[in-house]
Design a protein around this motif. Structure first.
Motif, mmCIF file in Angstrom:
data_model
loop_
_atom_site.group_PDB
_atom_site.id
_atom_site.type_symbol
_atom_site.label_atom_id
_atom_site.label_comp_id
_atom_site.label_asym_id
_atom_site.label_seq_id
_atom_site.Cartn_x
_atom_site.Cartn_y
_atom_site.Cartn_z
ATOM 1 N N VAL A 291 0.842 -1.201 0.000
ATOM 2 C CA VAL A 291 0.000 0.000 0.000
ATOM 3 C C VAL A 291 0.876 1.248 0.000
ATOM 4 C CG1 VAL A 291 -1.654 1.364 1.361
ATOM 5 C CG2 VAL A 291 -1.937 -1.126 1.181
ATOM 6 N N PHE A 292 0.434 2.243 -0.771
ATOM 7 C CA PHE A 292 1.058 3.575 -0.749
ATOM 8 C C PHE A 292 0.025 4.568 -0.242
ATOM 9 C CE2 PHE A 292 2.696 7.615 -2.070
ATOM 10 C CZ PHE A 292 4.080 7.465 -2.198
ATOM 11 N N LEU A 293 0.417 5.395 0.718
ATOM 12 C CA LEU A 293 -0.485 6.390 1.300
ATOM 13 C C LEU A 293 -0.096 7.793 0.853
ATOM 14 C CD1 LEU A 293 -0.621 5.109 5.007
ATOM 15 C CD2 LEU A 293 -2.328 4.724 3.225
ATOM 16 N N VAL A 294 -1.027 8.487 0.220
ATOM 17 C CA VAL A 294 -0.879 9.914 -0.067
ATOM 18 C C VAL A 294 -1.836 10.645 0.877
ATOM 19 C CG1 VAL A 294 -1.198 11.762 -1.754
ATOM 20 C CG2 VAL A 294 -0.303 9.542 -2.490
ATOM 21 N N ASN A 295 -1.302 11.470 1.751
ATOM 22 C CA ASN A 295 -2.182 12.149 2.709
ATOM 23 C C ASN A 295 -1.581 13.493 3.096
ATOM 24 O OD1 ASN A 295 -4.515 10.292 3.941
ATOM 25 N ND2 ASN A 295 -4.243 12.064 5.272
ATOM 26 N N PRO A 296 -2.361 14.561 3.012
ATOM 27 C CA PRO A 296 -1.854 15.827 3.523
ATOM 28 C C PRO A 296 -1.889 15.824 5.047
ATOM 29 C CG PRO A 296 -4.107 16.106 2.766
ATOM 30 C CD PRO A 296 -3.716 14.691 2.448
ATOM 31 N N ALA A 297 -0.863 16.334 5.665
ATOM 32 C CA ALA A 297 -0.834 16.388 7.124
ATOM 33 C C ALA A 297 -1.874 17.355 7.672
ATOM 34 C CB ALA A 297 0.555 16.786 7.600
ATOM 35 N N TYR A 298 -2.332 18.272 6.816
ATOM 36 C CA TYR A 298 -3.352 19.248 7.216
ATOM 37 C C TYR A 298 -4.546 19.101 6.273
ATOM 38 C CZ TYR A 298 0.870 20.901 9.476
ATOM 39 O OH TYR A 298 2.031 20.961 10.225
ATOM 40 N N ASP A 299 -5.078 17.895 6.242
ATOM 41 C CA ASP A 299 -6.212 17.558 5.389
ATOM 42 C C ASP A 299 -7.399 18.447 5.759
ATOM 43 O OD1 ASP A 299 -8.577 16.330 4.378
ATOM 44 O OD2 ASP A 299 -7.552 14.400 4.262
ATOM 45 N N PHE A 300 -7.786 19.343 4.827
ATOM 46 C CA PHE A 300 -8.842 20.293 5.185
ATOM 47 C C PHE A 300 -10.155 19.600 5.518
ATOM 48 C CE2 PHE A 300 -9.741 20.344 0.496
ATOM 49 C CZ PHE A 300 -11.102 20.081 0.533
ATOM 50 N N TRP A 301 -10.425 18.454 4.867
ATOM 51 C CA TRP A 301 -11.678 17.749 5.146
ATOM 52 C C TRP A 301 -11.680 17.244 6.586
ATOM 53 C CZ3 TRP A 301 -13.875 13.494 7.051
ATOM 54 C CH2 TRP A 301 -15.223 13.273 6.765
ATOM 55 N N GLN A 302 -10.560 16.670 7.006
ATOM 56 C CA GLN A 302 -10.503 16.157 8.376
ATOM 57 C C GLN A 302 -10.506 17.291 9.396
ATOM 58 O OE1 GLN A 302 -8.430 12.603 9.467
ATOM 59 N NE2 GLN A 302 -7.626 12.301 7.394
ATOM 60 N N ILE A 303 -9.847 18.381 9.064
ATOM 61 C CA ILE A 303 -9.859 19.524 9.978
ATOM 62 C C ILE A 303 -11.272 20.075 10.115
ATOM 63 C CG2 ILE A 303 -9.098 21.926 10.246
ATOM 64 C CD1 ILE A 303 -6.403 21.023 8.998
ATOM 65 N N GLN A 304 -11.995 20.183 9.015
ATOM 66 C CA GLN A 304 -13.332 20.772 9.029
ATOM 67 C C GLN A 304 -14.398 19.842 9.579
ATOM 68 O OE1 GLN A 304 -13.826 21.896 4.920
ATOM 69 N NE2 GLN A 304 -12.543 23.718 5.101
ATOM 70 N N ASN A 305 -14.161 18.527 9.517
ATOM 71 C CA ASN A 305 -15.202 17.575 9.896
ATOM 72 C C ASN A 305 -14.883 16.700 11.096
ATOM 73 O OD1 ASN A 305 -17.338 17.653 7.535
ATOM 74 N ND2 ASN A 305 -15.318 17.830 6.602
ATOM 75 N N ILE A 306 -13.622 16.403 11.308
ATOM 76 C CA ILE A 306 -13.226 15.576 12.447
ATOM 77 C C ILE A 306 -12.719 16.432 13.593
ATOM 78 C CG2 ILE A 306 -11.590 13.823 13.242
ATOM 79 C CD1 ILE A 306 -11.698 12.546 10.503
#
Length: 423
Positions: A291-306
């Protein structure tokens, strides 16, 4: 970074500001409405549309036979572009994302959108990023067979009909059956002969990729090179800034409503409540396929929803920060850095996997693999002077190590940070 370099991303800004205003007080509706913006390629970079063909929607021919239906009972489907040359026996699949529905009300609303009904989907789309057929935009996979799997079940292709309500709601929870039907159809038209294959997905499609990664490996030839790429799908089980387990409760509702437990890893559900196994951190270490993971450390979706859902911020002190990370004050940035730390800590075990790859950049963005500007272009985000496409290629073809973790915000000048305050 100058916005003129990312004209193709302005549609995020225009639509999301409106959706934010409508939905800021409700997590479940916010998850739904924000997700509506993240799946149409017709808004992608206008400067390159002439080099990308329009790919028609193909309804599943076996949907009726397999009882595989979207939430409203319409036929699910995909967009397929055949490979050519040396890529004729190679496949890249991309699972569309789009949040989840956790209640009869939110699932019923999805039935009136392309995230719950093929009746509202585009008849044709263009492929960009990892699905592009342009060598300069997609150097390693441009000539492969490419399929975009449309998302219309609201449960990351994991729902089961056993949990459907028979009281007149007319909702179909068939995510698992859709997954199986799509795979069966693609196998019948060439996927079964694949020498190389890459299953990818963005957001809720990234979660679906993790859930089904080993299943994908199992249905392909044993001598094929099969791997999985997950884009912005590592959703964290973190409490919000008010100390409430908002996302955990939401996931619990999704799993219970749609009967998702049957699709989750048995070695996880045997030790934890099923809804906790909807969080990748609980099962990613047990995935056998690379598996390869591409993820922003400041994911706006997670910041806004989680991290900061509207319910956790009654004084609305976070609104400006959530819309533009450059508006965050020092205390808010400290909270965001802690959220990043949680992500890095979650990846501790995964980072030790010699077959795994990572590209964790410090950008305020969400999905990055299906947009040319963030996948591979002169202005793309880079870590160690590598674009996402180059890092993924290095990993897939084993050219060199591909575990890239960025420094903390605001250190990376190549980042594109979404700005939802702009009209």
């Amino acid at each position: 970074m100058a916005n003129h370099r990312f004209q193709g991303l302005k549609w995020w800004q225009k639509l999301t500001r409106k959706e934010w205003t409508i939905a800021a007080t409700s997590l479940s509706i916010l998850i739904l409405t924000l997700s509506l913006i993240s799946h149409s390629h017709k808004f992608s970079n206008n400067s390159i549309t002439s080099t990308n063909d329009w790919i028609p929607f193909t309804p599943l021919s076996n949907a009726q036979q397999k009882s595989a239906f979207c939430l409203d009972g319409s036929l699910p489907g995909y967009h397929l572009q055949r490979g050519f040359g040396s890529g004729s026996d190679k496949w890249v699949l991309h699972i569309e994302g789009g949040g989840w529905c956790n209640s009869i009300e939110s699932c019923s609303f999805r039935q009136t959108t392309k995230l719950g009904s093929s009746r509202f989907m585009e008849h044709e789309v263009q492929f960009f990023g990892i699905l592009s057929s342009v060598p300069s935009q997609n150097p390693d996979f441009f000539d492969w067979n490419k399929a975009k799997v449309r998302y219309c079940d609201g449960g990351s292709f994991s729902g089961h009909p056993d949990s459907e309500f028979k009281n007149g709601t007319k909702l179909f929870f068939r995510g698992q059956l859709i997954w199986e039907a799509v795979m069966d159809e693609l196998l019948s038209i060439g996927l079964s002969n694949a020498k190389q294959a890459l299953l990818s997905g963005c957001s809720a499609g990234g979660l679906a990729t993790l859930i089904h990664c080993d299943d994908f490996r199992e249905i392909l030839p044993k001598d094929a090179n099969v791997k999985c790429l997950v884009d912005a799908g590592l959703f964290l089980n973190e409490k919000d800034v008010a100390g409430n387990p908002t996302i955990e409760r939401f996931y619990q509702d999704v799993v219970n409503l749609q009967g998702v437990a049957k699709s989750l890893k048995k070695d996880c559900t045997s030790r934890l409540e099923p809804y906790k196994c909807f969080f990748p951190q609980e099962f990613i270490s047990n995935i056998k396929t690379p598996v390869f993971l591409v993820n922003p450390a400041y994911d706006f979706w997670q910041i806004q929803n989680i991290l900061v859902p509207g319910s956790s911020d009654p004084q609305r002190s976070w609104v400006r920060c959530k819309l533009n990370i450059n508006n965050c004050n020092s205390k808010q940035l400290e909270v965001l850095q802690e959220f990043r730390n949680s992500l890095i800590k979650t990846l501790d075990g995964f980072s030790q996997n010699p077959e795994g790859g990572m590209f964790i950049n410090s950008c305020f963005i969400h999905c990055q693999t299906w947009i040319t500007e963030t996948w591979h272009s002169p202005g793309s985000p880079k870590i160690n002077n590598k674009t996402i496409a180059e890092a993924v290629g290095d990993w897939y073809f084993k050219r060199k190590a591909a575990k890239h973790i960025d420094c903390t915000f605001p250190c990376n000048p190549t980042c594109y940070h979404m700005d939802f305050t702009r009209g």
